[in-house]
Design an enzyme around this catalytic site. Structure first.
Site, PDB file in Angstrom:
ATOM      1  CG  HIS A 188      63.488  20.679  69.861  1.00 43.56           C
ATOM      2  ND1 HIS A 188      63.574  22.012  70.179  1.00 43.56           N
ATOM      3  CD2 HIS A 188      62.542  20.159  70.660  1.00 43.56           C
ATOM      4  CE1 HIS A 188      62.709  22.269  71.143  1.00 43.56           C
ATOM      5  NE2 HIS A 188      62.065  21.167  71.450  1.00 43.56           N
TER       6      HIS A 188
ATOM      7  CD  GLU B 166      70.606  35.671  55.307  1.00 45.47           C
ATOM      8  OE1 GLU B 166      69.847  34.702  55.486  1.00 45.47           O
ATOM      9  OE2 GLU B 166      70.424  36.528  54.425  1.00 45.47           O
TER      10      GLU B 166
END
Lengths: 295, 390
Positions: A249, A211
């Site tokens: 981030h 994934e």
């Protein structure tokens, strides 16, 4: 033979007196697996599943009395990390943790605890293991699989079932199906399983389903390039997933690598894997890959 | 789960980490008194008015304003509170500013970047530290990766003093600032572990002209699985900052993410849900959403799933793809029949049920008088649903 579990595995279920634990323990027993006991602290001495399975107070006791070497964990999230470490301390060789929702910090500690121990952890947050016709240690629906020579490694549950059903559809059975789990910290990574399947004389080829997120598929592909001779069919789910509107981030830049589906698929192709764009092509692609090998 | 800057700073303060302080308000009528209060509390007549939304990039979007006087501060507060802020992390429609922080203004000499998160590949927590603070860290990572220093912490021992010193050296700190830095990194690690944070980001960490090391901003993201042991943090949740449909879906244990296409999807399992979206796209369609109904798919979840998918007016067809393991397909089929008849659905629905009790489910669907398009395989299902929207 297969990998990790077979008909000789002596399986215990931690959390066997809970609703999930007792339901799936019975399913594993019905599949023909050798479920030799269960563990629920404080309920030692009882029996469950129509008196067929004895309950022990601890993994240590289960290991001593019935020689358990595989444990299947259905303990609720707040207590699951402790259950894994208890199993490892008792010397259980293969620990399969199905529990979903274990705090990451707990798993960081588990990973640290397992270093230097001989136990192998599968999961958490996974569907577990299935060696067709021998043993089911988890929650995969046994009837969709059949015995054969393809190893299956997957991050996802139902997508594993889809792949297994496609393999059966083209006449390919499985040696062992392994759901590794999708959590940030898992016990056994794709690379470890590639190595086990490569060394398994009962496995001819491998399906690897990943994934988006993390870099495990890339590490596995790079390992496979030099170390795995058996054909590998790969798929990465999430090509259409939008980049998350994350707040920070930091997560994205930890590895410094691109964790998108496209980036992973490219590396996998470059490393010689048979990468499919569509999840519906896993079975057929494997069939073709095996035919090429034979020629 | 995310929280606002002012909440993150409250937590840092509790751990003894110096912050740029201030007071958060949600009513403009409180602004004047709050500005006076901040002036007194922090002995300043210069302020920064900061929009409190969860998305980053607030400064560039006009949501953070330096104010050189009380009058300017009030003016900026009036402008920012209630504005719709568009940043690179919000949707295109932007985010309504419901709260602002009236903060003390600081004289800044240098800006750094500090973050703490999990490194999945090593299974350890890692400090990421850069002298390039106050800017977009992704840009730093891309252009000058050597400017981000990573210091891994062994979870068994926790942070050791020499590692805190490594962090401080990485920022080039000296003298008293070095001592402040070491203390700050020790405290920050303890904070990170205690509160089960997924990410703690301080961007920027600043040196003031007065020689103080201070967190000017703070972003926290929490591990949802650990929230059960942090009732105080759960109380900080602000649902206004989350997508209302996603919040609604979560109430029914559905994991929903809205996308821009017109093919609605209802799938069990996140991997298969993503795989289903991928194949729709490959067949020439555009998925309208990600929806994982999870392991407990029954009549209620299917009905709620339909409601949520169809609240998006772009949806022109729906694909239901269920591979039953524990989930029994006959239950899902009953859910579909009931939902379709009760909700008076107008869009075409393609159904693919496989796995446990799939045969019984097919019979149920055939016998019912609801109009559905049946598909055997994933491929067929995707082709059929895409054909419906073409």
């Amino acid at each position: 033979m297969a990998i990790l579990v077979n008909k000789d595995s002596k399986i215990i279920v931690q959390g066997i007196t809970g609703s999930e634990g007792s339901f799936h323990a019975e399913q594993c027993l019905d599949y023909g697996g050798n479920v030799v006991g269960g563990v629920t602290p404080g309920k030692g001495g009882q029996t469950v599943i129509d008196g067929k399975v004895p309950v022990f107070n601890s993994c240590e006791e289960a290991r001593a009395k019935v020689g358990a070497n595989v444990s299947l964990i259905f303990v609720p999230p707040p207590f699951a990390a402790d259950a894994i470490m208890e199993a490892a301390d008792a010397g259980i060789e293969v620990i399969v943790c199905i529990t979903e929702g274990i705090p990451v910090n707990d798993m960081v500690n588990v990973a640290e605890y397992l270093k230097g121990k001989s136990s192998r952890l599968i999961g958490p947050n996974c569907p577990g293991l299935l060696t067709p016709d021998e043993a089911k240690v988890g929650i995969m629906p046994g009837f969709i699989a059949k015995k054969g020579r393809v190893g299956v490694i997957s991050k996802s549950g139902t997508l594993t079932y889809e792949a297994v059903s496609q393999l059966c559809g083209v006449g390919l059975g499985q040696s062992t199906c392994v759901g590794i789990g999708g959590d940030p910290i898992i016990g056994t990574k794709m690379k470890d399983l590639l190595e086990m399947f490569e060394n398994d004389p009962d496995t001819d080829a491998i399906v690897m389903i990943g994934e988006i997120g993390g870099s495990m598929e890339i590490e596995a592909a790079q390992y496979a390039k030099d170390n795995v001779k058996k054909p590998i069919v790969g798929f990465i789910a999430g090509q259409t997933a939008p980049p998350g509107r994350r707040m920070g981030h930091a997560g994205a830049i930890v590895s410094g690598a691109d964790e998108s589906a496209a980036a992973k698929m490219k590396v996998m192709r470059d490393c010689g894997l048979h990468v499919v764009d569509s999840p519906s092509e896993i079975g057929l692609t494997m069939k073709k890959a095996l035919e090429t090998v034979k020629v | 789960m995310k929280i606002h800057e002012y909440q993150a700073k409250e937590i840092l303060k509790k751990y003894g980490i110096p912050i740029q302080d201030g007071i958060a308000i949600d009513d403009i009528n409180q602004a004047e008194a709050t500005i006076d209060q901040v002036a007194t509390d922090y002995n300043t007549n210069q302020f920064v008015i900061k929009a409190q939304i969860h998305a980053g990039g607030r400064g560039k979007g006009g949501g953070v304003k330096f104010s050189s006087s009380k009058e300017k501060a009030l003016e900026n507060a009036k402008n920012i509170l209630g504005m719709t802020l568009i940043t690179h992390q919000t949707t295109d429609e932007g985010q309504l500013v419901r709260k602002i922080m009236v903060a003390e203004a600081l004289d800044i000499e240098k800006e750094f970047y500090v973050a703490l998160t999990l490194d999945r590949s090593t299974g350890q927590n890692v400090f990421m530290i850069s002298t390039e603070g106050g800017v977009d860290i992704e840009e730093v990572a891309e252009k000058t990766p050597e400017k981000i220093k990573r210091i891994h912490i062994n979870p068994g021992q926790g942070i050791l003093p020499f590692q805190a010193r490594q962090c401080a050296y990485a920022l080039g700190l000296e003298g008293d600032l070095f001592k402040q830095g070491v203390k700050l990194f020790m405290k920050l690690y303890k904070c990170f572990v205690d509160i089960d944070a997924e990410i703690v980001e301080i961007n920027p960490l600043v040196i003031t002209e007065q020689g103080q090391l201070i967190a000017l901003d703070a972003k926290f993201n929490f591990d949802g699985n650990a929230l059960y042991r942090h009732k105080d943090i759960v109380e900080m949740r602000d649902e206004n900052e989350e997508d209302p449909t996603e919040v609604e879906a979560a109430k029914f244990n559905l994991n929903y993410i809205k996308l821009d296409g017109n093919v609605g999807c209802m799938v069990n399992g996140a991997g298969l849900a993503m795989g289903t979206m991928d194949i729709i796209k490959l067949k020439g369609g555009e998925p309208a959403n990600f929806l994982d109904v999870g392991g407990g798919a029954n009549v209620e979840t299917v009905k709620n799933g339909f409601r949520i998918i169809l609240s998006d007016k772009n949806v022109k067809a729906v694909l239901i793809n269920i591979f039953g393991g524990i989930v029994r397909c006959d239950r899902v089929a009953n859910g579909i029949i009931q939902a379709v008849s009760e909700l008076d659905l107008k869009v075409p629905i393609v159904v693919r049920l496989a796995g446990t009790n799939a045969d019984i489910a097919k019979e149920l669907l055939e016998k019912s008088d609801v109009s559905l398009i049946a598909a055997e395989t994933l491929e067929e299902a995707a082709e059929k649903v895409v054909a419906e929207v073409k």
